[in-house]
Design a protein around this motif. Structure first.
Motif, PDB file in Angstrom:
ATOM      1  N   ALA A   1       6.609 -26.590   2.165  1.00 42.32           N
ATOM      2  CA  ALA A   1       5.989 -26.560   3.489  1.00 42.32           C
ATOM      3  C   ALA A   1       4.553 -27.074   3.472  1.00 42.32           C
ATOM      4  N   GLY A   2       3.986 -27.232   2.276  1.00 40.46           N
ATOM      5  CA  GLY A   2       2.612 -27.702   2.174  1.00 40.46           C
ATOM      6  C   GLY A   2       1.597 -26.665   2.598  1.00 40.46           C
ATOM      7  N   ILE A   3       1.859 -25.393   2.274  1.00 46.75           N
ATOM      8  CA  ILE A   3       0.946 -24.315   2.660  1.00 46.75           C
ATOM      9  C   ILE A   3       0.550 -23.487   1.449  1.00 46.75           C
ATOM     10  N   LYS A   4      -0.543 -22.743   1.597  1.00 47.59           N
ATOM     11  CA  LYS A   4      -1.020 -21.828   0.561  1.00 47.59           C
ATOM     12  C   LYS A   4      -0.962 -20.421   1.121  1.00 47.59           C
ATOM     13  N   LEU A   5      -0.207 -19.531   0.435  1.00 47.66           N
ATOM     14  CA  LEU A   5      -0.061 -18.149   0.878  1.00 47.66           C
ATOM     15  C   LEU A   5      -0.727 -17.205  -0.116  1.00 47.66           C
ATOM     16  N   ASN A   6      -0.994 -16.006   0.313  1.00 48.56           N
ATOM     17  CA  ASN A   6      -1.580 -14.970  -0.536  1.00 48.56           C
ATOM     18  C   ASN A   6      -0.461 -14.060  -1.030  1.00 48.56           C
ATOM     19  N   ALA A   7      -0.057 -14.263  -2.276  1.00 46.80           N
ATOM     20  CA  ALA A   7       1.061 -13.510  -2.841  1.00 46.80           C
ATOM     21  C   ALA A   7       0.586 -12.164  -3.372  1.00 46.80           C
ATOM     22  N   ILE A   8       1.284 -11.092  -2.980  1.00 51.42           N
ATOM     23  CA  ILE A   8       0.945  -9.740  -3.432  1.00 51.42           C
ATOM     24  C   ILE A   8       2.168  -9.146  -4.122  1.00 51.42           C
ATOM     25  N   ALA A   9       2.021  -8.811  -5.393  1.00 49.43           N
ATOM     26  CA  ALA A   9       3.135  -8.307  -6.193  1.00 49.43           C
ATOM     27  C   ALA A   9       3.288  -6.797  -6.048  1.00 49.43           C
ATOM     28  N   TYR A  10       4.522  -6.359  -5.908  1.00 48.73           N
ATOM     29  CA  TYR A  10       4.852  -4.932  -5.844  1.00 48.73           C
ATOM     30  C   TYR A  10       5.845  -4.603  -6.964  1.00 48.73           C
ATOM     31  N   LYS A  11       5.993  -3.317  -7.226  1.00 50.07           N
ATOM     32  CA  LYS A  11       6.969  -2.886  -8.223  1.00 50.07           C
ATOM     33  C   LYS A  11       8.318  -2.672  -7.556  1.00 50.07           C
ATOM     34  N   GLY A  12       8.809  -3.704  -6.923  1.00 49.17           N
ATOM     35  CA  GLY A  12      10.092  -3.629  -6.234  1.00 49.17           C
ATOM     36  C   GLY A  12       9.953  -3.927  -4.764  1.00 49.17           C
ATOM     37  N   GLY A  13      11.104  -4.143  -4.117  1.00 50.08           N
ATOM     38  CA  GLY A  13      11.098  -4.498  -2.707  1.00 50.08           C
ATOM     39  C   GLY A  13      10.802  -3.335  -1.787  1.00 50.08           C
ATOM     40  N   ALA A  14      11.158  -2.100  -2.182  1.00 50.06           N
ATOM     41  CA  ALA A  14      10.984  -0.937  -1.300  1.00 50.06           C
ATOM     42  C   ALA A  14       9.524  -0.687  -0.936  1.00 50.06           C
ATOM     43  N   PRO A  15       8.603  -0.634  -1.903  1.00 50.73           N
ATOM     44  CA  PRO A  15       7.199  -0.416  -1.513  1.00 50.73           C
ATOM     45  C   PRO A  15       6.617  -1.576  -0.713  1.00 50.73           C
ATOM     46  N   ALA A  16       7.086  -2.794  -0.985  1.00 55.40           N
ATOM     47  CA  ALA A  16       6.624  -3.942  -0.202  1.00 55.40           C
ATOM     48  C   ALA A  16       7.089  -3.820   1.244  1.00 55.40           C
ATOM     49  N   LEU A  17       8.317  -3.357   1.420  1.00 54.46           N
ATOM     50  CA  LEU A  17       8.855  -3.160   2.772  1.00 54.46           C
ATOM     51  C   LEU A  17       8.032  -2.123   3.537  1.00 54.46           C
ATOM     52  N   GLN A  18       7.670  -1.064   2.859  1.00 53.07           N
ATOM     53  CA  GLN A  18       6.864  -0.021   3.512  1.00 53.07           C
ATOM     54  C   GLN A  18       5.499  -0.550   3.934  1.00 53.07           C
ATOM     55  N   ASP A  19       4.896  -1.377   3.103  1.00 50.94           N
ATOM     56  CA  ASP A  19       3.597  -1.950   3.449  1.00 50.94           C
ATOM     57  C   ASP A  19       3.712  -2.955   4.596  1.00 50.94           C
ATOM     58  N   LEU A  20       4.835  -3.652   4.686  1.00 52.65           N
ATOM     59  CA  LEU A  20       5.030  -4.551   5.827  1.00 52.65           C
ATOM     60  C   LEU A  20       5.121  -3.729   7.111  1.00 52.65           C
ATOM     61  N   LEU A  21       5.912  -2.670   7.077  1.00 54.49           N
ATOM     62  CA  LEU A  21       6.059  -1.819   8.254  1.00 54.49           C
ATOM     63  C   LEU A  21       4.733  -1.161   8.629  1.00 54.49           C
ATOM     64  N   GLY A  22       3.911  -0.903   7.610  1.00 52.80           N
ATOM     65  CA  GLY A  22       2.615  -0.278   7.854  1.00 52.80           C
ATOM     66  C   GLY A  22       1.517  -1.258   8.234  1.00 52.80           C
TER      67      GLY A  22
END
Length: 333
Positions: A183-204
Motif C-alpha cells: 500500500a506504500g504506507i508506514k504503520l506503527n506496529a505494536i506487539a502483544y503476547k497474543g491476539g486476545a490482549p490486542a483485541l482488548q486494547d482495540l476495544l479500549g
C-alpha cells in the motif's frame, strides 16, 4: 561324525530358519506396521487449550482416531508462537505414537533461530489440513469506514496509525507489514503476547487497528468492530460482504495453513497408515463443521505434497525475513 546330506531334515530346517530370519530382517517395517496403532497416540497441539486451533485439532483427532480405531490424546504445549510444540514433535521417537500440529510458520521461525530444527528435513509430514482467516478490524465508531480511508490517512500521516499484532515475526505481524509495503504506507506496529490482549486494547481505544485471525469475528457480528478486509484467497462464508486484500488491488494473501506431522525417520508403512487416517479426518463432516465455525478454509494436501510446499515456503520466507529486517526487530524486542 556323519555328514548330513543336502536333503536331510536338519539341513532343511537350517535353510528354512535362515530364510525366515532373512525375511524378517528385510521386512521389519511391514511387521511393525501390521499392528499399528496398538495403543493411544499422543497428538501435540502447540497452542493453548480452548483456542480455535485447539478446538479444530481436537475434532480432527477424534475423526482420525475413528479411522485408526484407536484413541488420539491431545496434549497442549503452547508457547513461543507454536515452536515449543514443534520442537517436541521433532525430538520425539519416530514410532508414530507422537505426532502433532505443525504450523507453516516453522519455515520462518527456524530461520529466526526460534526453532532448533530444519522444517525441510526434520519432520515427516502427514497432511496439510486447514488455513486461517486473518483480517484487519477497527472499532465500529472508527474514522476509518473502509480500508481505503485508512490507507489515505496513513499516507498523509506516516507512522501515526497504530495496529496490534500477536508477536514479532508471527503471521499477523508479517502479513500486515506485507500489506503496508504493497500500500506504500508506514504503520506503527505494536506487539502483544497474543491476539486476545490486542483485541482488548482495540476495544479500549488504545490502538487504531487490529491484525489477527478470526478471534474478532464475534465482535464484528455483534457490531462492536468493523472488518475492513480479510487476507485470504477468497472471502470467508460468514463475511462475504467484506473484501479481501486482493479484491482491493493488493497482491497479498496470508492464510497460514496448518498441518500434521511426526519426527523424521517415521516408518513408511506407519506413515501411510497415518496419512490415510488424516485424509479421512480432513474430509469428515465433523471437521468441516468446526472449520466453518472458526472460518478456517480446508486446505488439504497429502504428506509428500505438504513436504514440497514447506520447502517452497521456506525459500519465500528467506527473502521475506531479509526484506522486513525481522532478525533486527527480534533483537530489538
Amino acid at each position: 561324525m556323519k555328514k548330513h546330506s543336502a536333503a536331510s531334515p536338519l539341513r532343511r530346517t537350517l535353510l528354512l530358519g535362515g530364510a525366515a530370519m532373512a525375511a524378517s530382517a528385510l521386512l521389519p517395517r511391514a511387521a511393525r506396521a501390521a499392528g499399528f496403532p496398538d495403543r493411544p497416540i499422543t497428538f501435540i497441539c502447540p497452542w493453548a487449550v480452548g483456542g480455535t486451533a485447539d478446538q479444530s485439532m481436537r475434532v480432527l483427532c477424534q475423526a482420525a482416531g475413528k479411522a485408526l480405531n484407536q484413541t488420539i490424546v491431545v496434549e497442549n504445549r503452547a508457547g513461543a508462537s507454536g515452536m515449543i510444540g514443534a520442537k517436541a514433535i521433532a525430538a520425539a521417537k519416530p514410532d508414530g505414537y507422537t505426532i502433532g500440529q505443525i504450523p507453516i510458520s516453522v519455515t520462518r521461525f527456524a530461520q529466526l533461530n526460534m526453532l532448533s530444527a530444519d522444517p525441510r528435513t526434520d519432520f515427516t509430514y502427514i497432511a496439510r489440513t486447514s488455513g486461517q482467516t486473518f483480517g484487519i478490524v477497527v472499532k465500529a465508531n472508527s474514522r476509518f469506514k473502509t480500508l481505503a480511508d485508512m490507507v489515505a490517512y496513513a499516507k498523509r500521516n506516516p507512522g501515526l496509525v497504530s495496529y496490534g499484532h500477536a508477536g514479532v515475526g508471527g503471521a499477523t505481524h508479517v502479513g500486515m507489514e506485507q500489506f503496508a509495503i504493497a500500500a506504500g504506507i508506514k504503520l506503527n506496529a505494536i506487539a502483544y503476547k497474543g491476539g486476545a490482549p490486542a483485541l482488548q486494547d482495540l476495544l479500549g481505544g488504545q490502538i487504531d487497528l487490529l491484525a489477527d485471525s478470526s478471534s474478532w469475528a464475534p465482535q464484528v457480528q455483534a457490531g462492536n468492530l468493523r472488518l475492513l478486509a480479510t487476507w485470504g484467497e477468497r472471502r470467508p462464508p460468514r463475511f462475504r460482504d467484506s473484501p479481501t486484500l486482493k479484491d482491493l488491488g493488493y497482491d497479498v494473501v496470508v492464510d497460514a495453513p496448518n498441518g500434521v506431522g511426526a519426527p523424521k525417520g517415521l516408518d513408511p508403512a506407519v506413515d501411510k497408515i497415518l496419512r490415510d487416517a488424516f485424509r479421512q479426518a480432513v474430509a469428515s463432516d465433523d471437521f468441516r463443521k468446526i472449520t466453518d465455525t472458526i472460518d478456517a478454509p480446508i486446505m488439504y494436501l497429502d504428506g509428500p505434497d505438504y513436504q514440497r510446499y514447506v520447502s517452497q515456503v521456506y525459500d519465500q520466507e528467506t527473502q521475506l525475513i531479509a526484506r522486513l529486517k525481522l532478525k533486527a526487530l527480534l533483537q530489538q524486542g
